[in-house]
Structure formats: structure tokens, C-alpha cells
Design a protein around this motif. Structure first.
Motif, PDB file in Angstrom:
ATOM      1  N   VAL A 311      71.090  23.692  11.191  1.00 35.12           N
ATOM      2  CA  VAL A 311      70.166  23.569  10.053  1.00 35.12           C
ATOM      3  C   VAL A 311      68.773  24.003  10.462  1.00 35.12           C
ATOM      4  O   VAL A 311      68.082  24.732   9.728  1.00 35.12           O
ATOM      5  CB  VAL A 311      70.167  22.116   9.531  1.00 35.12           C
ATOM      6  CG1 VAL A 311      69.084  21.938   8.475  1.00 35.12           C
ATOM      7  CG2 VAL A 311      71.526  21.757   8.968  1.00 35.12           C
ATOM      8  N   ALA A 312      68.347  23.565  11.651  1.00 27.41           N
ATOM      9  CA  ALA A 312      67.015  23.954  12.123  1.00 27.41           C
ATOM     10  C   ALA A 312      66.907  25.463  12.277  1.00 27.41           C
ATOM     11  O   ALA A 312      65.886  26.075  11.915  1.00 27.41           O
ATOM     12  CB  ALA A 312      66.715  23.258  13.453  1.00 27.41           C
ATOM     13  N   GLY A 313      67.954  26.098  12.800  1.00 32.03           N
ATOM     14  CA  GLY A 313      67.929  27.551  12.944  1.00 32.03           C
ATOM     15  C   GLY A 313      67.819  28.256  11.601  1.00 32.03           C
ATOM     16  O   GLY A 313      67.102  29.250  11.462  1.00 32.03           O
ATOM     17  N   LEU A 314      68.533  27.752  10.601  1.00 28.69           N
ATOM     18  CA  LEU A 314      68.449  28.361   9.268  1.00 28.69           C
ATOM     19  C   LEU A 314      67.050  28.223   8.689  1.00 28.69           C
ATOM     20  O   LEU A 314      66.492  29.187   8.138  1.00 28.69           O
ATOM     21  CB  LEU A 314      69.476  27.688   8.346  1.00 28.69           C
ATOM     22  CG  LEU A 314      69.389  28.083   6.861  1.00 28.69           C
ATOM     23  CD1 LEU A 314      69.689  29.559   6.674  1.00 28.69           C
ATOM     24  CD2 LEU A 314      70.342  27.226   6.031  1.00 28.69           C
ATOM     25  N   LEU A 315      66.474  27.035   8.797  1.00 34.16           N
ATOM     26  CA  LEU A 315      65.136  26.827   8.226  1.00 34.16           C
ATOM     27  C   LEU A 315      64.084  27.639   8.971  1.00 34.16           C
ATOM     28  O   LEU A 315      63.137  28.144   8.353  1.00 34.16           O
ATOM     29  CB  LEU A 315      64.796  25.330   8.258  1.00 34.16           C
ATOM     30  CG  LEU A 315      65.670  24.434   7.372  1.00 34.16           C
ATOM     31  CD1 LEU A 315      65.294  22.970   7.549  1.00 34.16           C
ATOM     32  CD2 LEU A 315      65.540  24.841   5.909  1.00 34.16           C
ATOM     33  N   ARG A 316      64.239  27.801  10.284  1.00 32.84           N
ATOM     34  CA  ARG A 316      63.295  28.647  11.025  1.00 32.84           C
ATOM     35  C   ARG A 316      63.397  30.091  10.552  1.00 32.84           C
ATOM     36  O   ARG A 316      62.384  30.788  10.441  1.00 32.84           O
ATOM     37  CB  ARG A 316      63.581  28.578  12.527  1.00 32.84           C
ATOM     38  CG  ARG A 316      63.177  27.266  13.192  1.00 32.84           C
ATOM     39  CD  ARG A 316      63.205  27.397  14.705  1.00 32.84           C
ATOM     40  NE  ARG A 316      63.234  26.097  15.353  1.00 32.84           N
ATOM     41  CZ  ARG A 316      64.294  25.569  15.936  1.00 32.84           C
ATOM     42  NH1 ARG A 316      65.431  26.245  15.961  1.00 32.84           N
ATOM     43  NH2 ARG A 316      64.232  24.381  16.511  1.00 32.84           N
ATOM     44  N   ALA A 317      64.612  30.551  10.290  1.00 29.41           N
ATOM     45  CA  ALA A 317      64.790  31.924   9.809  1.00 29.41           C
ATOM     46  C   ALA A 317      64.133  32.135   8.452  1.00 29.41           C
ATOM     47  O   ALA A 317      63.804  33.266   8.089  1.00 29.41           O
ATOM     48  CB  ALA A 317      66.279  32.258   9.721  1.00 29.41           C
ATOM     49  N   ASP A 319      61.221  30.887   7.764  1.00 31.13           N
ATOM     50  CA  ASP A 319      59.785  30.703   8.035  1.00 31.13           C
ATOM     51  C   ASP A 319      59.293  29.288   7.770  1.00 31.13           C
ATOM     52  O   ASP A 319      58.141  29.076   7.393  1.00 31.13           O
ATOM     53  CB  ASP A 319      58.946  31.695   7.206  1.00 31.13           C
ATOM     54  CG  ASP A 319      59.196  33.134   7.615  1.00 31.13           C
ATOM     55  OD1 ASP A 319      59.493  33.356   8.802  1.00 31.13           O
ATOM     56  OD2 ASP A 319      59.094  34.018   6.754  1.00 31.13           O
ATOM     57  N   ARG A 320      60.174  28.313   7.970  1.00 29.22           N
ATOM     58  CA  ARG A 320      59.727  26.927   7.903  1.00 29.22           C
ATOM     59  C   ARG A 320      59.543  26.411   9.324  1.00 29.22           C
ATOM     60  O   ARG A 320      60.302  26.750  10.232  1.00 29.22           O
ATOM     61  CB  ARG A 320      60.733  26.060   7.157  1.00 29.22           C
ATOM     62  CG  ARG A 320      60.847  26.398   5.678  1.00 29.22           C
ATOM     63  CD  ARG A 320      61.680  25.359   4.953  1.00 29.22           C
ATOM     64  NE  ARG A 320      61.055  24.040   4.971  1.00 29.22           N
ATOM     65  CZ  ARG A 320      60.179  23.623   4.058  1.00 29.22           C
ATOM     66  NH1 ARG A 320      59.803  24.427   3.079  1.00 29.22           N
ATOM     67  NH2 ARG A 320      59.671  22.410   4.138  1.00 29.22           N
ATOM     68  N   THR A 321      58.548  25.585   9.501  1.00 28.44           N
ATOM     69  CA  THR A 321      58.222  25.066  10.821  1.00 28.44           C
ATOM     70  C   THR A 321      59.147  23.898  11.158  1.00 28.44           C
ATOM     71  O   THR A 321      59.005  22.794  10.623  1.00 28.44           O
ATOM     72  CB  THR A 321      56.755  24.602  10.871  1.00 28.44           C
ATOM     73  OG1 THR A 321      55.907  25.686  10.495  1.00 28.44           O
ATOM     74  CG2 THR A 321      56.399  24.124  12.268  1.00 28.44           C
ATOM     75  N   VAL A 322      60.114  24.151  12.031  1.00 30.27           N
ATOM     76  CA  VAL A 322      61.063  23.127  12.462  1.00 30.27           C
ATOM     77  C   VAL A 322      61.178  23.235  13.980  1.00 30.27           C
ATOM     78  O   VAL A 322      61.584  24.270  14.512  1.00 30.27           O
ATOM     79  CB  VAL A 322      62.449  23.320  11.801  1.00 30.27           C
ATOM     80  CG1 VAL A 322      63.402  22.241  12.283  1.00 30.27           C
ATOM     81  CG2 VAL A 322      62.334  23.281  10.286  1.00 30.27           C
ATOM     82  N   SER A 323      60.841  22.181  14.658  1.00 33.39           N
ATOM     83  CA  SER A 323      60.837  22.189  16.125  1.00 33.39           C
ATOM     84  C   SER A 323      62.008  21.394  16.673  1.00 33.39           C
ATOM     85  O   SER A 323      62.770  20.767  15.925  1.00 33.39           O
ATOM     86  CB  SER A 323      59.524  21.580  16.639  1.00 33.39           C
ATOM     87  OG  SER A 323      59.459  20.209  16.297  1.00 33.39           O
ATOM     88  N   SER A 324      62.134  21.401  17.997  1.00 41.30           N
ATOM     89  CA  SER A 324      63.176  20.590  18.646  1.00 41.30           C
ATOM     90  C   SER A 324      62.955  19.110  18.381  1.00 41.30           C
ATOM     91  O   SER A 324      63.917  18.338  18.267  1.00 41.30           O
ATOM     92  CB  SER A 324      63.169  20.864  20.153  1.00 41.30           C
ATOM     93  OG  SER A 324      63.418  22.223  20.417  1.00 41.30           O
ATOM     94  N   SER A 363      61.550  17.365   0.265  1.00 44.06           N
ATOM     95  CA  SER A 363      61.775  18.333  -0.813  1.00 44.06           C
ATOM     96  C   SER A 363      63.240  18.726  -0.885  1.00 44.06           C
ATOM     97  O   SER A 363      63.894  18.946   0.137  1.00 44.06           O
ATOM     98  CB  SER A 363      60.914  19.578  -0.588  1.00 44.06           C
ATOM     99  OG  SER A 363      61.223  20.581  -1.527  1.00 44.06           O
ATOM    100  N   ASP A 364      63.740  18.858  -2.120  1.00 41.33           N
ATOM    101  CA  ASP A 364      65.119  19.295  -2.321  1.00 41.33           C
ATOM    102  C   ASP A 364      65.239  20.812  -2.393  1.00 41.33           C
ATOM    103  O   ASP A 364      66.360  21.329  -2.450  1.00 41.33           O
ATOM    104  CB  ASP A 364      65.675  18.691  -3.609  1.00 41.33           C
ATOM    105  CG  ASP A 364      66.045  17.227  -3.441  1.00 41.33           C
ATOM    106  OD1 ASP A 364      66.264  16.812  -2.291  1.00 41.33           O
ATOM    107  OD2 ASP A 364      66.090  16.508  -4.450  1.00 41.33           O
ATOM    108  N   ILE A 365      64.115  21.534  -2.423  1.00 41.81           N
ATOM    109  CA  ILE A 365      64.179  22.990  -2.550  1.00 41.81           C
ATOM    110  C   ILE A 365      64.765  23.633  -1.289  1.00 41.81           C
ATOM    111  O   ILE A 365      65.747  24.379  -1.359  1.00 41.81           O
ATOM    112  CB  ILE A 365      62.791  23.561  -2.893  1.00 41.81           C
ATOM    113  CG1 ILE A 365      62.351  23.048  -4.266  1.00 41.81           C
ATOM    114  CG2 ILE A 365      62.817  25.091  -2.869  1.00 41.81           C
ATOM    115  CD1 ILE A 365      60.966  23.477  -4.660  1.00 41.81           C
ATOM    116  N   PRO A 366      64.192  23.360  -0.080  1.00 41.33           N
ATOM    117  CA  PRO A 366      64.855  23.919   1.113  1.00 41.33           C
ATOM    118  C   PRO A 366      66.222  23.303   1.361  1.00 41.33           C
ATOM    119  O   PRO A 366      67.095  23.932   1.950  1.00 41.33           O
ATOM    120  CB  PRO A 366      63.878  23.590   2.245  1.00 41.33           C
ATOM    121  CG  PRO A 366      63.042  22.465   1.736  1.00 41.33           C
ATOM    122  CD  PRO A 366      62.950  22.642   0.262  1.00 41.33           C
TER     123      PRO A 366
END
Length: 795
Positions: A311-317, A319-324, A363-366
Motif C-alpha cells: 500500500v505504501a508503495g502504491l501511495l508513493r507512486a 506522489d503521496r508522502t508515506v514513509s517507513s 481521507s477516503d479518496i486515496p
């Protein structure tokens, strides 16, 4: 249940949930332990010859067995299989261990031959029972009836266990049970006991088609047992296990199968999608989250951590800021939620709540993106080239490879530049498929270009398109030949002239030059016999568009141009009489026809064909006739004046004179309002015309202020419809102009400095501010720019 699966002790019955990864793991463990001689699987026996293809390297699930009636390809049925389906796991295990595998369900020949009403009922019930409704629709209610239990056995079990969600119950009881924990046969024993209790408690709820299918399965199991020395394993829906273990005698089973309807059926493998595995797609496969279940089946360990990392990889792709740190906190939150809810491990609901709170900031959008891309998943399976296929399907696959146009489950846009040969061929292919009823692509508006050399398509490959390809195979063995034959047949069968003209346009778009002669013959015959001006007017725009498209694609359109010119002449002759004595609704429809013909003549006059240049003059004469006849409704007269004015064939003073006559006190207010609607309504630019022509605005304003109160109430709806169509900026400007008042009502002087809406003089500072932009546009600077800028602008 026999642990050895020996023939003497009875078959090894492995009751499963279709598309359940927990069941798939348990099936693999049970087969590894018992090592049966034969593996029998719930499915159509006609597919036995296709089983070896499951071992091919280029066979990638999700896939489906497709059966269709040879004489009626549209009658078809699918048996979808995912990589985590127990049936697929059993097939692969049998192939890897060189153990015979067979399908034992009722043959597809009988399934496809069922009466239509009975078939629909049985199909819906079968989907619900075999998949088990993923949402647990039967949970949380009172005692269920026999039919309800059969339709949702998992919901009934979940309700008995105190769950209001069958999906959560299944995850807790089966999916979170680690592979290899305890006895490999224990889950099947427990599930059989539960299903036995359900079937005993719902006596009489069995559907007749289930009884027929189970009778056939028992016969096939008995035959396999006679051939086997060391045991038979049966993988089937858990609902059927009690009936297969304690069934009727052989004679009763044969009597139940006697006299079933039958058709000739063909079968093959076709690609499937995760979206079609989900229950929301209407295929009732029993799972809302195929992507999540695929992850559970494939994750070797720590499934929650691996899932949240995806999920984190998808959100990073995106352009959302998601870290370890977000992943770590999400894992902790999911585990905490599972503990609070009394669940053995975090499930999809806990991980979703954790993603929403930690990675999506509530948010339910992402989160919707995560659901579409991962929970469901945009996966399209692949089948080997050796799979049986109709000739049309093979030709389509060959063209797709040559044009590098790969089918994909995800929706995507394809921009085509028709000046390039490859793009032109892609466009022709997509148009031909649409003509054959294979809706792989839908044309959409191109962004940033209105030229006819560009096309934009929205592509998505759906599994049922494989059926459409089989159906279209009756028209020919290649895409081009099939589309040509279909176009010729549709032309002959068309009842309306507009249908034939639309077909001619489609033939040009698809590059079907061989079909055009027949289509044009039918078109000429229909046009010669049709006397309805409205139908002729509807047909003309499609012909003219076809001429333009043919020119872009290098297609010969001489015959089409002649028919278009002849059709236009017939419209010119018949339009004035057809416009007389119309009521309001008919007049509005005829106004739309006038607009369509005007646009078509404008394009046709530019076409490089002999004699077309005269059409414009003939059309302008028709418009003058319509504008001057009192028997023609006001909306058409007003529209005719407006079209002549826009084309420069009528001076502004003359247009103002005609408007003044119509808006004089002797004209009924309703007629005047209709004329106004035709002149400045129903199309683009009407409001701007009033903004920039003070005389016309003054005439309208003076007429409105002079309409009697009672008559004003009658014409108000028509006026509101006219002016409400303007853009907000235009309406605001008109209101400001009317508020300030005219400089000189009825004067021929156009608006200038000091007129309503303009300042008393030029603002030099504001005028100078545009100079940098002008220099940028002209590509000049310094003295060259000053010389290039018009004096009025520079001043």
C-alpha cells in the motif's frame, strides 16, 4: 472422511469455498498427505482435454473456462479460476505429480441447453451458493429458510457463530489458520459437518439443478473409484459434500439425468480479471477482495506487514508522502484493532482502517485508489496460444501483436495520430471491432485538438469480449472480412436512412472499402425513396463527416460525395414546405435540423468535389426564404436570420431591421419571443452578439419593457430558457449593460468609448501592460516589437 482416500473407504471429499485461499492451502496440504491416484474437480467434463494447458509456462491466472453453444455462440458460460482457487491448485498439483485430473460436474452441453428462465434462476442460485455471498447477506438475521441457507451457507454459519459479516467469519476460521497447522484434513471434516447440519436443517431447500449436478458427480466418482487402486480425491463446493457422501443409488441418479436437454458445445480457456472475480462485478464469485486474497495466498509470512508495504508503495507512486514510519505505525494500529475486536490476526477491515488513519490522513479518496488497485486489483490473466480458438480470435490476436496493442484489464486512454500508419491501423481495428459488437474501445473527445487526424480511445478488455469474438466469428475468419460482411448485412437490414448513413461513416472510419459499394447502393435507394425531410436532414451530417474522415484516411469517397450532394438538394427543396404550420415542439426539432444542415453544408462546400461550391449559394437562398415566410414558426425564421448574419450574407443593419419588424407592437408576444429564441438562443454566440451589438440589445430591451404584463407571464418561460443558456459571464455583462442604459437606442453607431460597459477613455497604463505578452507571442523585442505592435494597441 477417509484420511487415505482409498477406494474401499470412500472418496476423499475436499469441500471448499471457491476462490478461497485458505481452502486452496488446505487442498494442497491434503493432496500432499494422501497422494491420491485421481483428482476429480467440480467443473464441466468437456474441459478435460484442456487440463494439460494449465501447466504451460504462458498460462497465467486469473483465467476461465469458456463454454459456448456451437450454433448459438451468444449462449455461453464461464468457470473462472484464480491462482488462489482450490480447483486451480488441485489442477496444478495433479499435473506436477503426473496424476490424472478430471472434471465431474454436469456437462456444459446440458448447462447451455437449459430453458432460459430455468437457466437464469439456476445460474443466480449457483453463483450465490458456490461462492457463498462474500458480504454475508444472511448474517445477523433470524432463522433462515431452506432457500436462504442454500443461497448463502457461509452467511448462515457466520450467523450461528455470532458474526454479522460472513467475510470476517471466514477469515477468522479459515484464512487466518496457518498452512500446515494440525491435521491437514481437519478443516474439511469440520466444514463437512457444518454443511451436513445446514442441509439437514434446510430439507427441501435444494434446487433441482443442484440435485441433477450432484447425481452426475456421484456417477463420475463411482467410475473413478472402480479404476483407482489407491484412492480418489474430490475437490468441490462444500455445499455438495453431504450429497456426494450420502447420495442416492445409481439407478436413481441415472433416472434423474435421463432426458436432459443438450446442445453442441465448444470449450476453451480465456483470460479473466480480478474485477470479474469480485462480487461487485455481477459475477457472484463470492469475494469482494480478490487482490487481498491473492496476497494472502502468495505471502510466505508476515502477510500484514507485506500488505501495508504494498500500500505504501502504491501511495508513493501517486506522489503521496508515506514513509517507513507510516508502515510501522499502520502495522501496530492494525494489530491493536484486531486485539480489540477479538480477532486472531488483522484482516482486511483492520488493515483498511489502519491505512485510512495513518497513510491517508482520514481521507477516503486515496483509500479508493488502494481498493481499486490492490484490494480488487487490475489483473488480466493470459492463456497460451495453443488454447482452442475460433479463426477470428486468432486473427485478432495476431493483429494485436503486430500493432503492439495489448489487451489490459485497467482502463487507459490511447491517443492516435492518424497521419501515422501504425496509429491509423490501430484506429481502423478498433472501429472494425465496434462494428462487430466487440466493445474493446470507446471513442472519446481528444484533448487539445479538434482536427480529424486525431482520435482518442478509452480501452478496457473485459472477459465477456471473448464471447463477442466467438459470436462475431460467424461473419468471417478475419477481422476485416467479418466487419465487411457485418456492414453489408446491417445496411440491408437497416430501416432508417440515418442508420445507413451512420453505417457509411463507420465503414470509412474502419477502412472497409469493400463494404462501401453495397452500403452506398442501399443508401442511394433509401435516399431516393425517403420523402421525410427530417430524416433526410438527420442523415446529411453523418455523410458529410464521412467525407472528411475519408479524406484524412485516404479513402475514396467520390460516390459518397455524389450521394451527399443529392441528399442536400432534396433537403433544400423540401425544407420550406416542411417548416410551415408547425407547433412549438415540432418547430424546435426542425430548428435543430436547420442547424445540422447548415453545419453540414459548410463542410460540404469545402470538400474537393465537383459542383459542391454551388450548394452554399443554394442553402443561403433557402435560409432567405425561411426568414421571410410568415407561415414559418418564429424560432425557425429567427434562426435563419442569425445563420445568414453569421455567414456575412446579411448586413447588421438589415438584421436589426428584421428584428425591429418582428418586435413591433403588431406581432403577438409569443411569436416575437420565439423569433428571439431562434436568433440569439439554442446555440453558441447568441449572448455575445447582444453584448457587442448595442442596436440589437436595444431592440430586445425595448420590446421586453413594452410587453404587457399578462403577455409577459406567458412568454417568460421561453425567454428564461433562451437567456439561461448563456454562460455566467455573458449574463453578467448583459445585466450590466442594461443597468447602465444605452447610449443611443436605435442608433446605427456601434459601441465605443463611453458606451455602456466601457470606460470614458483609454487607460494607457493597462494597455501598456499587455506589451510583454505581445512581444512574447510575436517573438520580437525592442524596436522590432514596437514596430510590430499595432498603433491602437501601443497607444
Amino acid at each position: 472422511m477417509s484420511g487415505r482416500g482409498s477406494g474401499a473407504a470412500g472418496p476423499l471429499l475436499l469441500g471448499v469455498r471457491h476462490h478461497g485461499p485458505g481452502s486452496a492451502r488446505a487442498v494442497r496440504a491434503a493432496l500432499e498427505r494422501t497422494r491420491p491416484d485421481v483428482v476429480l474437480i467440480e467443473g464441466p467434463p468437456e474441459a478435460d482435454a484442456l487440463i494439460p494447458l494449465a501447466a504451460e509456462e504462458d498460462m497465467r491466472p486469473p483465467v476461465a473456462l469458456l463454454a459456448h453453444a456451437v450454433d448459438e455462440p451468444g449462449r455461453s458460460a464461464f468457470w473462472p479460476l484464480a491462482g488462489f482457487s482450490p480447483e486451480w491448485v488441485a489442477l496444478r498439483w495433479a499435473l506436477e505429480h503426473k496424476v490424472p485430473a478430471r472434471f465431474i460436474d454436469l456437462p456444459a452441453a446440458h448447462t447451455l441447453a437449459r430453458d432460459r428462465d430455468e437457466g437464469r434462476e439456476a445460474s443466480e442460485a449457483s453463483e450465490e451458493s458456490e461462492g457463498g455471498k462474500a458480504a454475508g447477506e444472511g448474517g445477523g438475521r433470524g432463522p433462515a429458510t431452506g432457500a436462504e441457507v442454500r443461497g448463502d451457507p457461509l452467511g448462515a454459519l457466520a450467523a450461528a457463530a455470532g458474526y454479522d459479516d460472513a467475510e470476517r467469519w471466514w477469515e477468522d476460521v479459515v484464512e487466518h489458520r496457518g498452512a500446515g497447522s494440525g491435521d491437514a484434513l481437519a478443516p474439511f471434516t469440520a466444514l463437512e459437518e457444518a454443511m451436513t447440519a445446514l442441509r439437514e436443517g434446510s430439507a427441501g431447500g435444494e434446487h433441482r439443478w443442484d440435485l441433477v449436478r450432484e447425481a452426475h458427480m456421484r456417477l463420475r466418482i463411482r467410475a473413478a473409484q472402480r479404476e483407482s487402486e489407491h484412492g480418489v480425491a474430490v475437490v468441490c463446493g462444500a455445499w455438495h459434500v453431504p450429497a456426494l457422501r450420502h447420495g442416492a443409488p445409481v439407478a436413481a441418479d441415472r433416472a434423474l439425468l435421463k432426458g436432459l436437454p443438450k446442445v453442441r458445445a465448444d470449450m476453451t480457456w480465456v483470460p479473466w480479471t480480478n474485477r470479474r472475480l469480485s462480487r461487485m462485478s455481477g459475477y457472484g464469485a463470492g469475494i469482494d477482495s480478490p487482490g487481498w486474497y491473492g496476497h494472502l495466498f502468495g505471502a510466505p509470512d508476515r502477510p500484514v506487514e507485506r500488505w501495508l508495504t504494498k500500500v505504501a508503495g502504491l501511495l508513493r507512486a501517486e506522489d503521496r508522502t508515506v514513509s517507513s514510519a507510516h508502515v510501522i505505525e499502520a502495522v501496530r494500529l492494525a494489530e491493536t484493532l484486531a486485539a480489540l475486536r477479538g480477532r486472531p490476526l488483522p484482516g482486511l477491515s483492520e488493515t483498511t482502517d489502519a491505512v485510512r488513519a495513518v497513510m491517508c490522513e482520514g481521507s477516503d479518496i486515496p483509500l479508493a485508489l488502494v481498493h481499486d488497485r490492490l484490494v480488487v486489483g487490475e489483473v488480466l490473466g493470459e492463456v497460451p496460444a495453443a488454447a482452442p480458438a475460433v479463426p477470428l480470435q486468432r486473427d485478432l490476436a495476431r493483429i494485436q501483436r503486430r500493432l503492439r496493442l495489448r489487451p489490459e484489464a485497467a482502463e487507459r486512454e490511447l491517443e492516435l495520430d492518424l497521419r501515422k500508419e501504425t496509429d491509423a491501423e490501430r484506429g481502423r481495428l478498433l472501429h472494425r471491432l465496434r462494428l462487430l459488437g466487440i466493445g474493446w474501445g470507446e471513442p472519446t473527445a481528444s484533448r487539445g485538438s479538434t482536427g480529424t487526424f486525431r482520435e482518442t480511445w478509452r480501452l478496457r478488455w473485459e472477459p465477456e469480449l471473448s464471447v463477442r469474438v466467438v459470436e462475431a466469428g460467424v461473419w468471417g475468419t478475419t477481422v476485416g472480412a467479418a466487419a465487411t460482411a457485418r456492414a453489408e448485412a446491417d445496411a440491408v437490414a437497416a430501416r432508417d436512412l440515418a442508420d445507413v448513413t451512420g453505417l457509411a461513416e463507420h465503414c470509412l472510419l474502419a477502412g472497409l472499402s469493400d463494404a462501401l459499394p453495397e452500403v452506398m447502393r442501399v443508401l442511394a435507394d433509401r435516399a431516393a425513396l425517403d420523402t421525410d425531410v427530417g430524416r433526410l436532414a438527420r442523415a446529411l451530417p453523418a455523410l458529410v463527416r464521412a467525407l472528411r474522415y475519408g479524406d484524412v484516411r485516404g479513402t475514396g469517397t467520390a460516390a459518397l460525395a455524389e450521394v451527399a450532394a443529392g441528399l442536400a438538394e432534396r433537403v433544400f427543396v423540401g425544407l420550406p414546405p416542411a417548416c410551415a404550420g408547425l407547433d412549438a415542439d415540432a418547430a424546435e426539432e426542425m430548428r435543430r435540423h436547420v442547424d445540422a444542415v447548415h453545419g453540414a453544408v459548410g463542410l460540404l462546400g469545402d470538400a474537393p468535389a465537383p459542383g459542391h461550391g454551388e450548394l452554399r449559394a443554394r442553402w443561403q437562398s433557402v435560409l432567405r426564404t425561411l426568414s421571410a415566410r410568415d407561415t414559418v414558426p418564429g424560432v425557425i425564421r429567427g434562426r435563419s436570420v442569425r445563420l445568414l448574419l453569421d455567414d456575412g450574407e446579411l448586413a447588421r443593419d438589415e438584421a436589426a431591421r428584421l428584428m425591429g419588424l418582428v418586435l413591433s407592437p403588431g406581432t403577438p408576444p409569443a411569436d416575437a419571443a420565439a423569433w428571439i429564441e431562434g436568433f440569439v438562443g439554442g446555440g453558441p454566440g447568441g449572448g455575445l452578439l447582444l453584448v457587442h451589438d448595442e442596436r440589437l440589445l436595444g431592440l430586445v430591451d425595448a420590446w421586453l419593457t413594452g410587453v404587457p404584463a399578462q403577455a409577459f407571464t406567458d412568454v417568460l418561460p421561453l425567454l428564461r430558457r433562451t437567456f439561461s443558456a448563456y454562460e455566467p459571464g455573458v449574463r453578467r455583462t448583459l445585466g450590466e449593460l442594461v443597468r447602465r442604459g444605452p447610449g443611443s437606442r436605435g442608433s446605427a453607431v456601434t459601441a465605443g468609448a463611453g458606451a455602456p460597459g466601457f470606460g470614458p477613455g483609454l487607460d494607457s497604463a493597462r494597455a501598456d501592460a499587455v506589451l510583454p505578452v505581445v512581444r512574447l507571442l510575436l517573438g520580437t523585442d525592442g524596436a522590432d516589437a514596437a514596430a510590430a505592435v499595432p498603433a491602437g494597441v501601443a497607444g
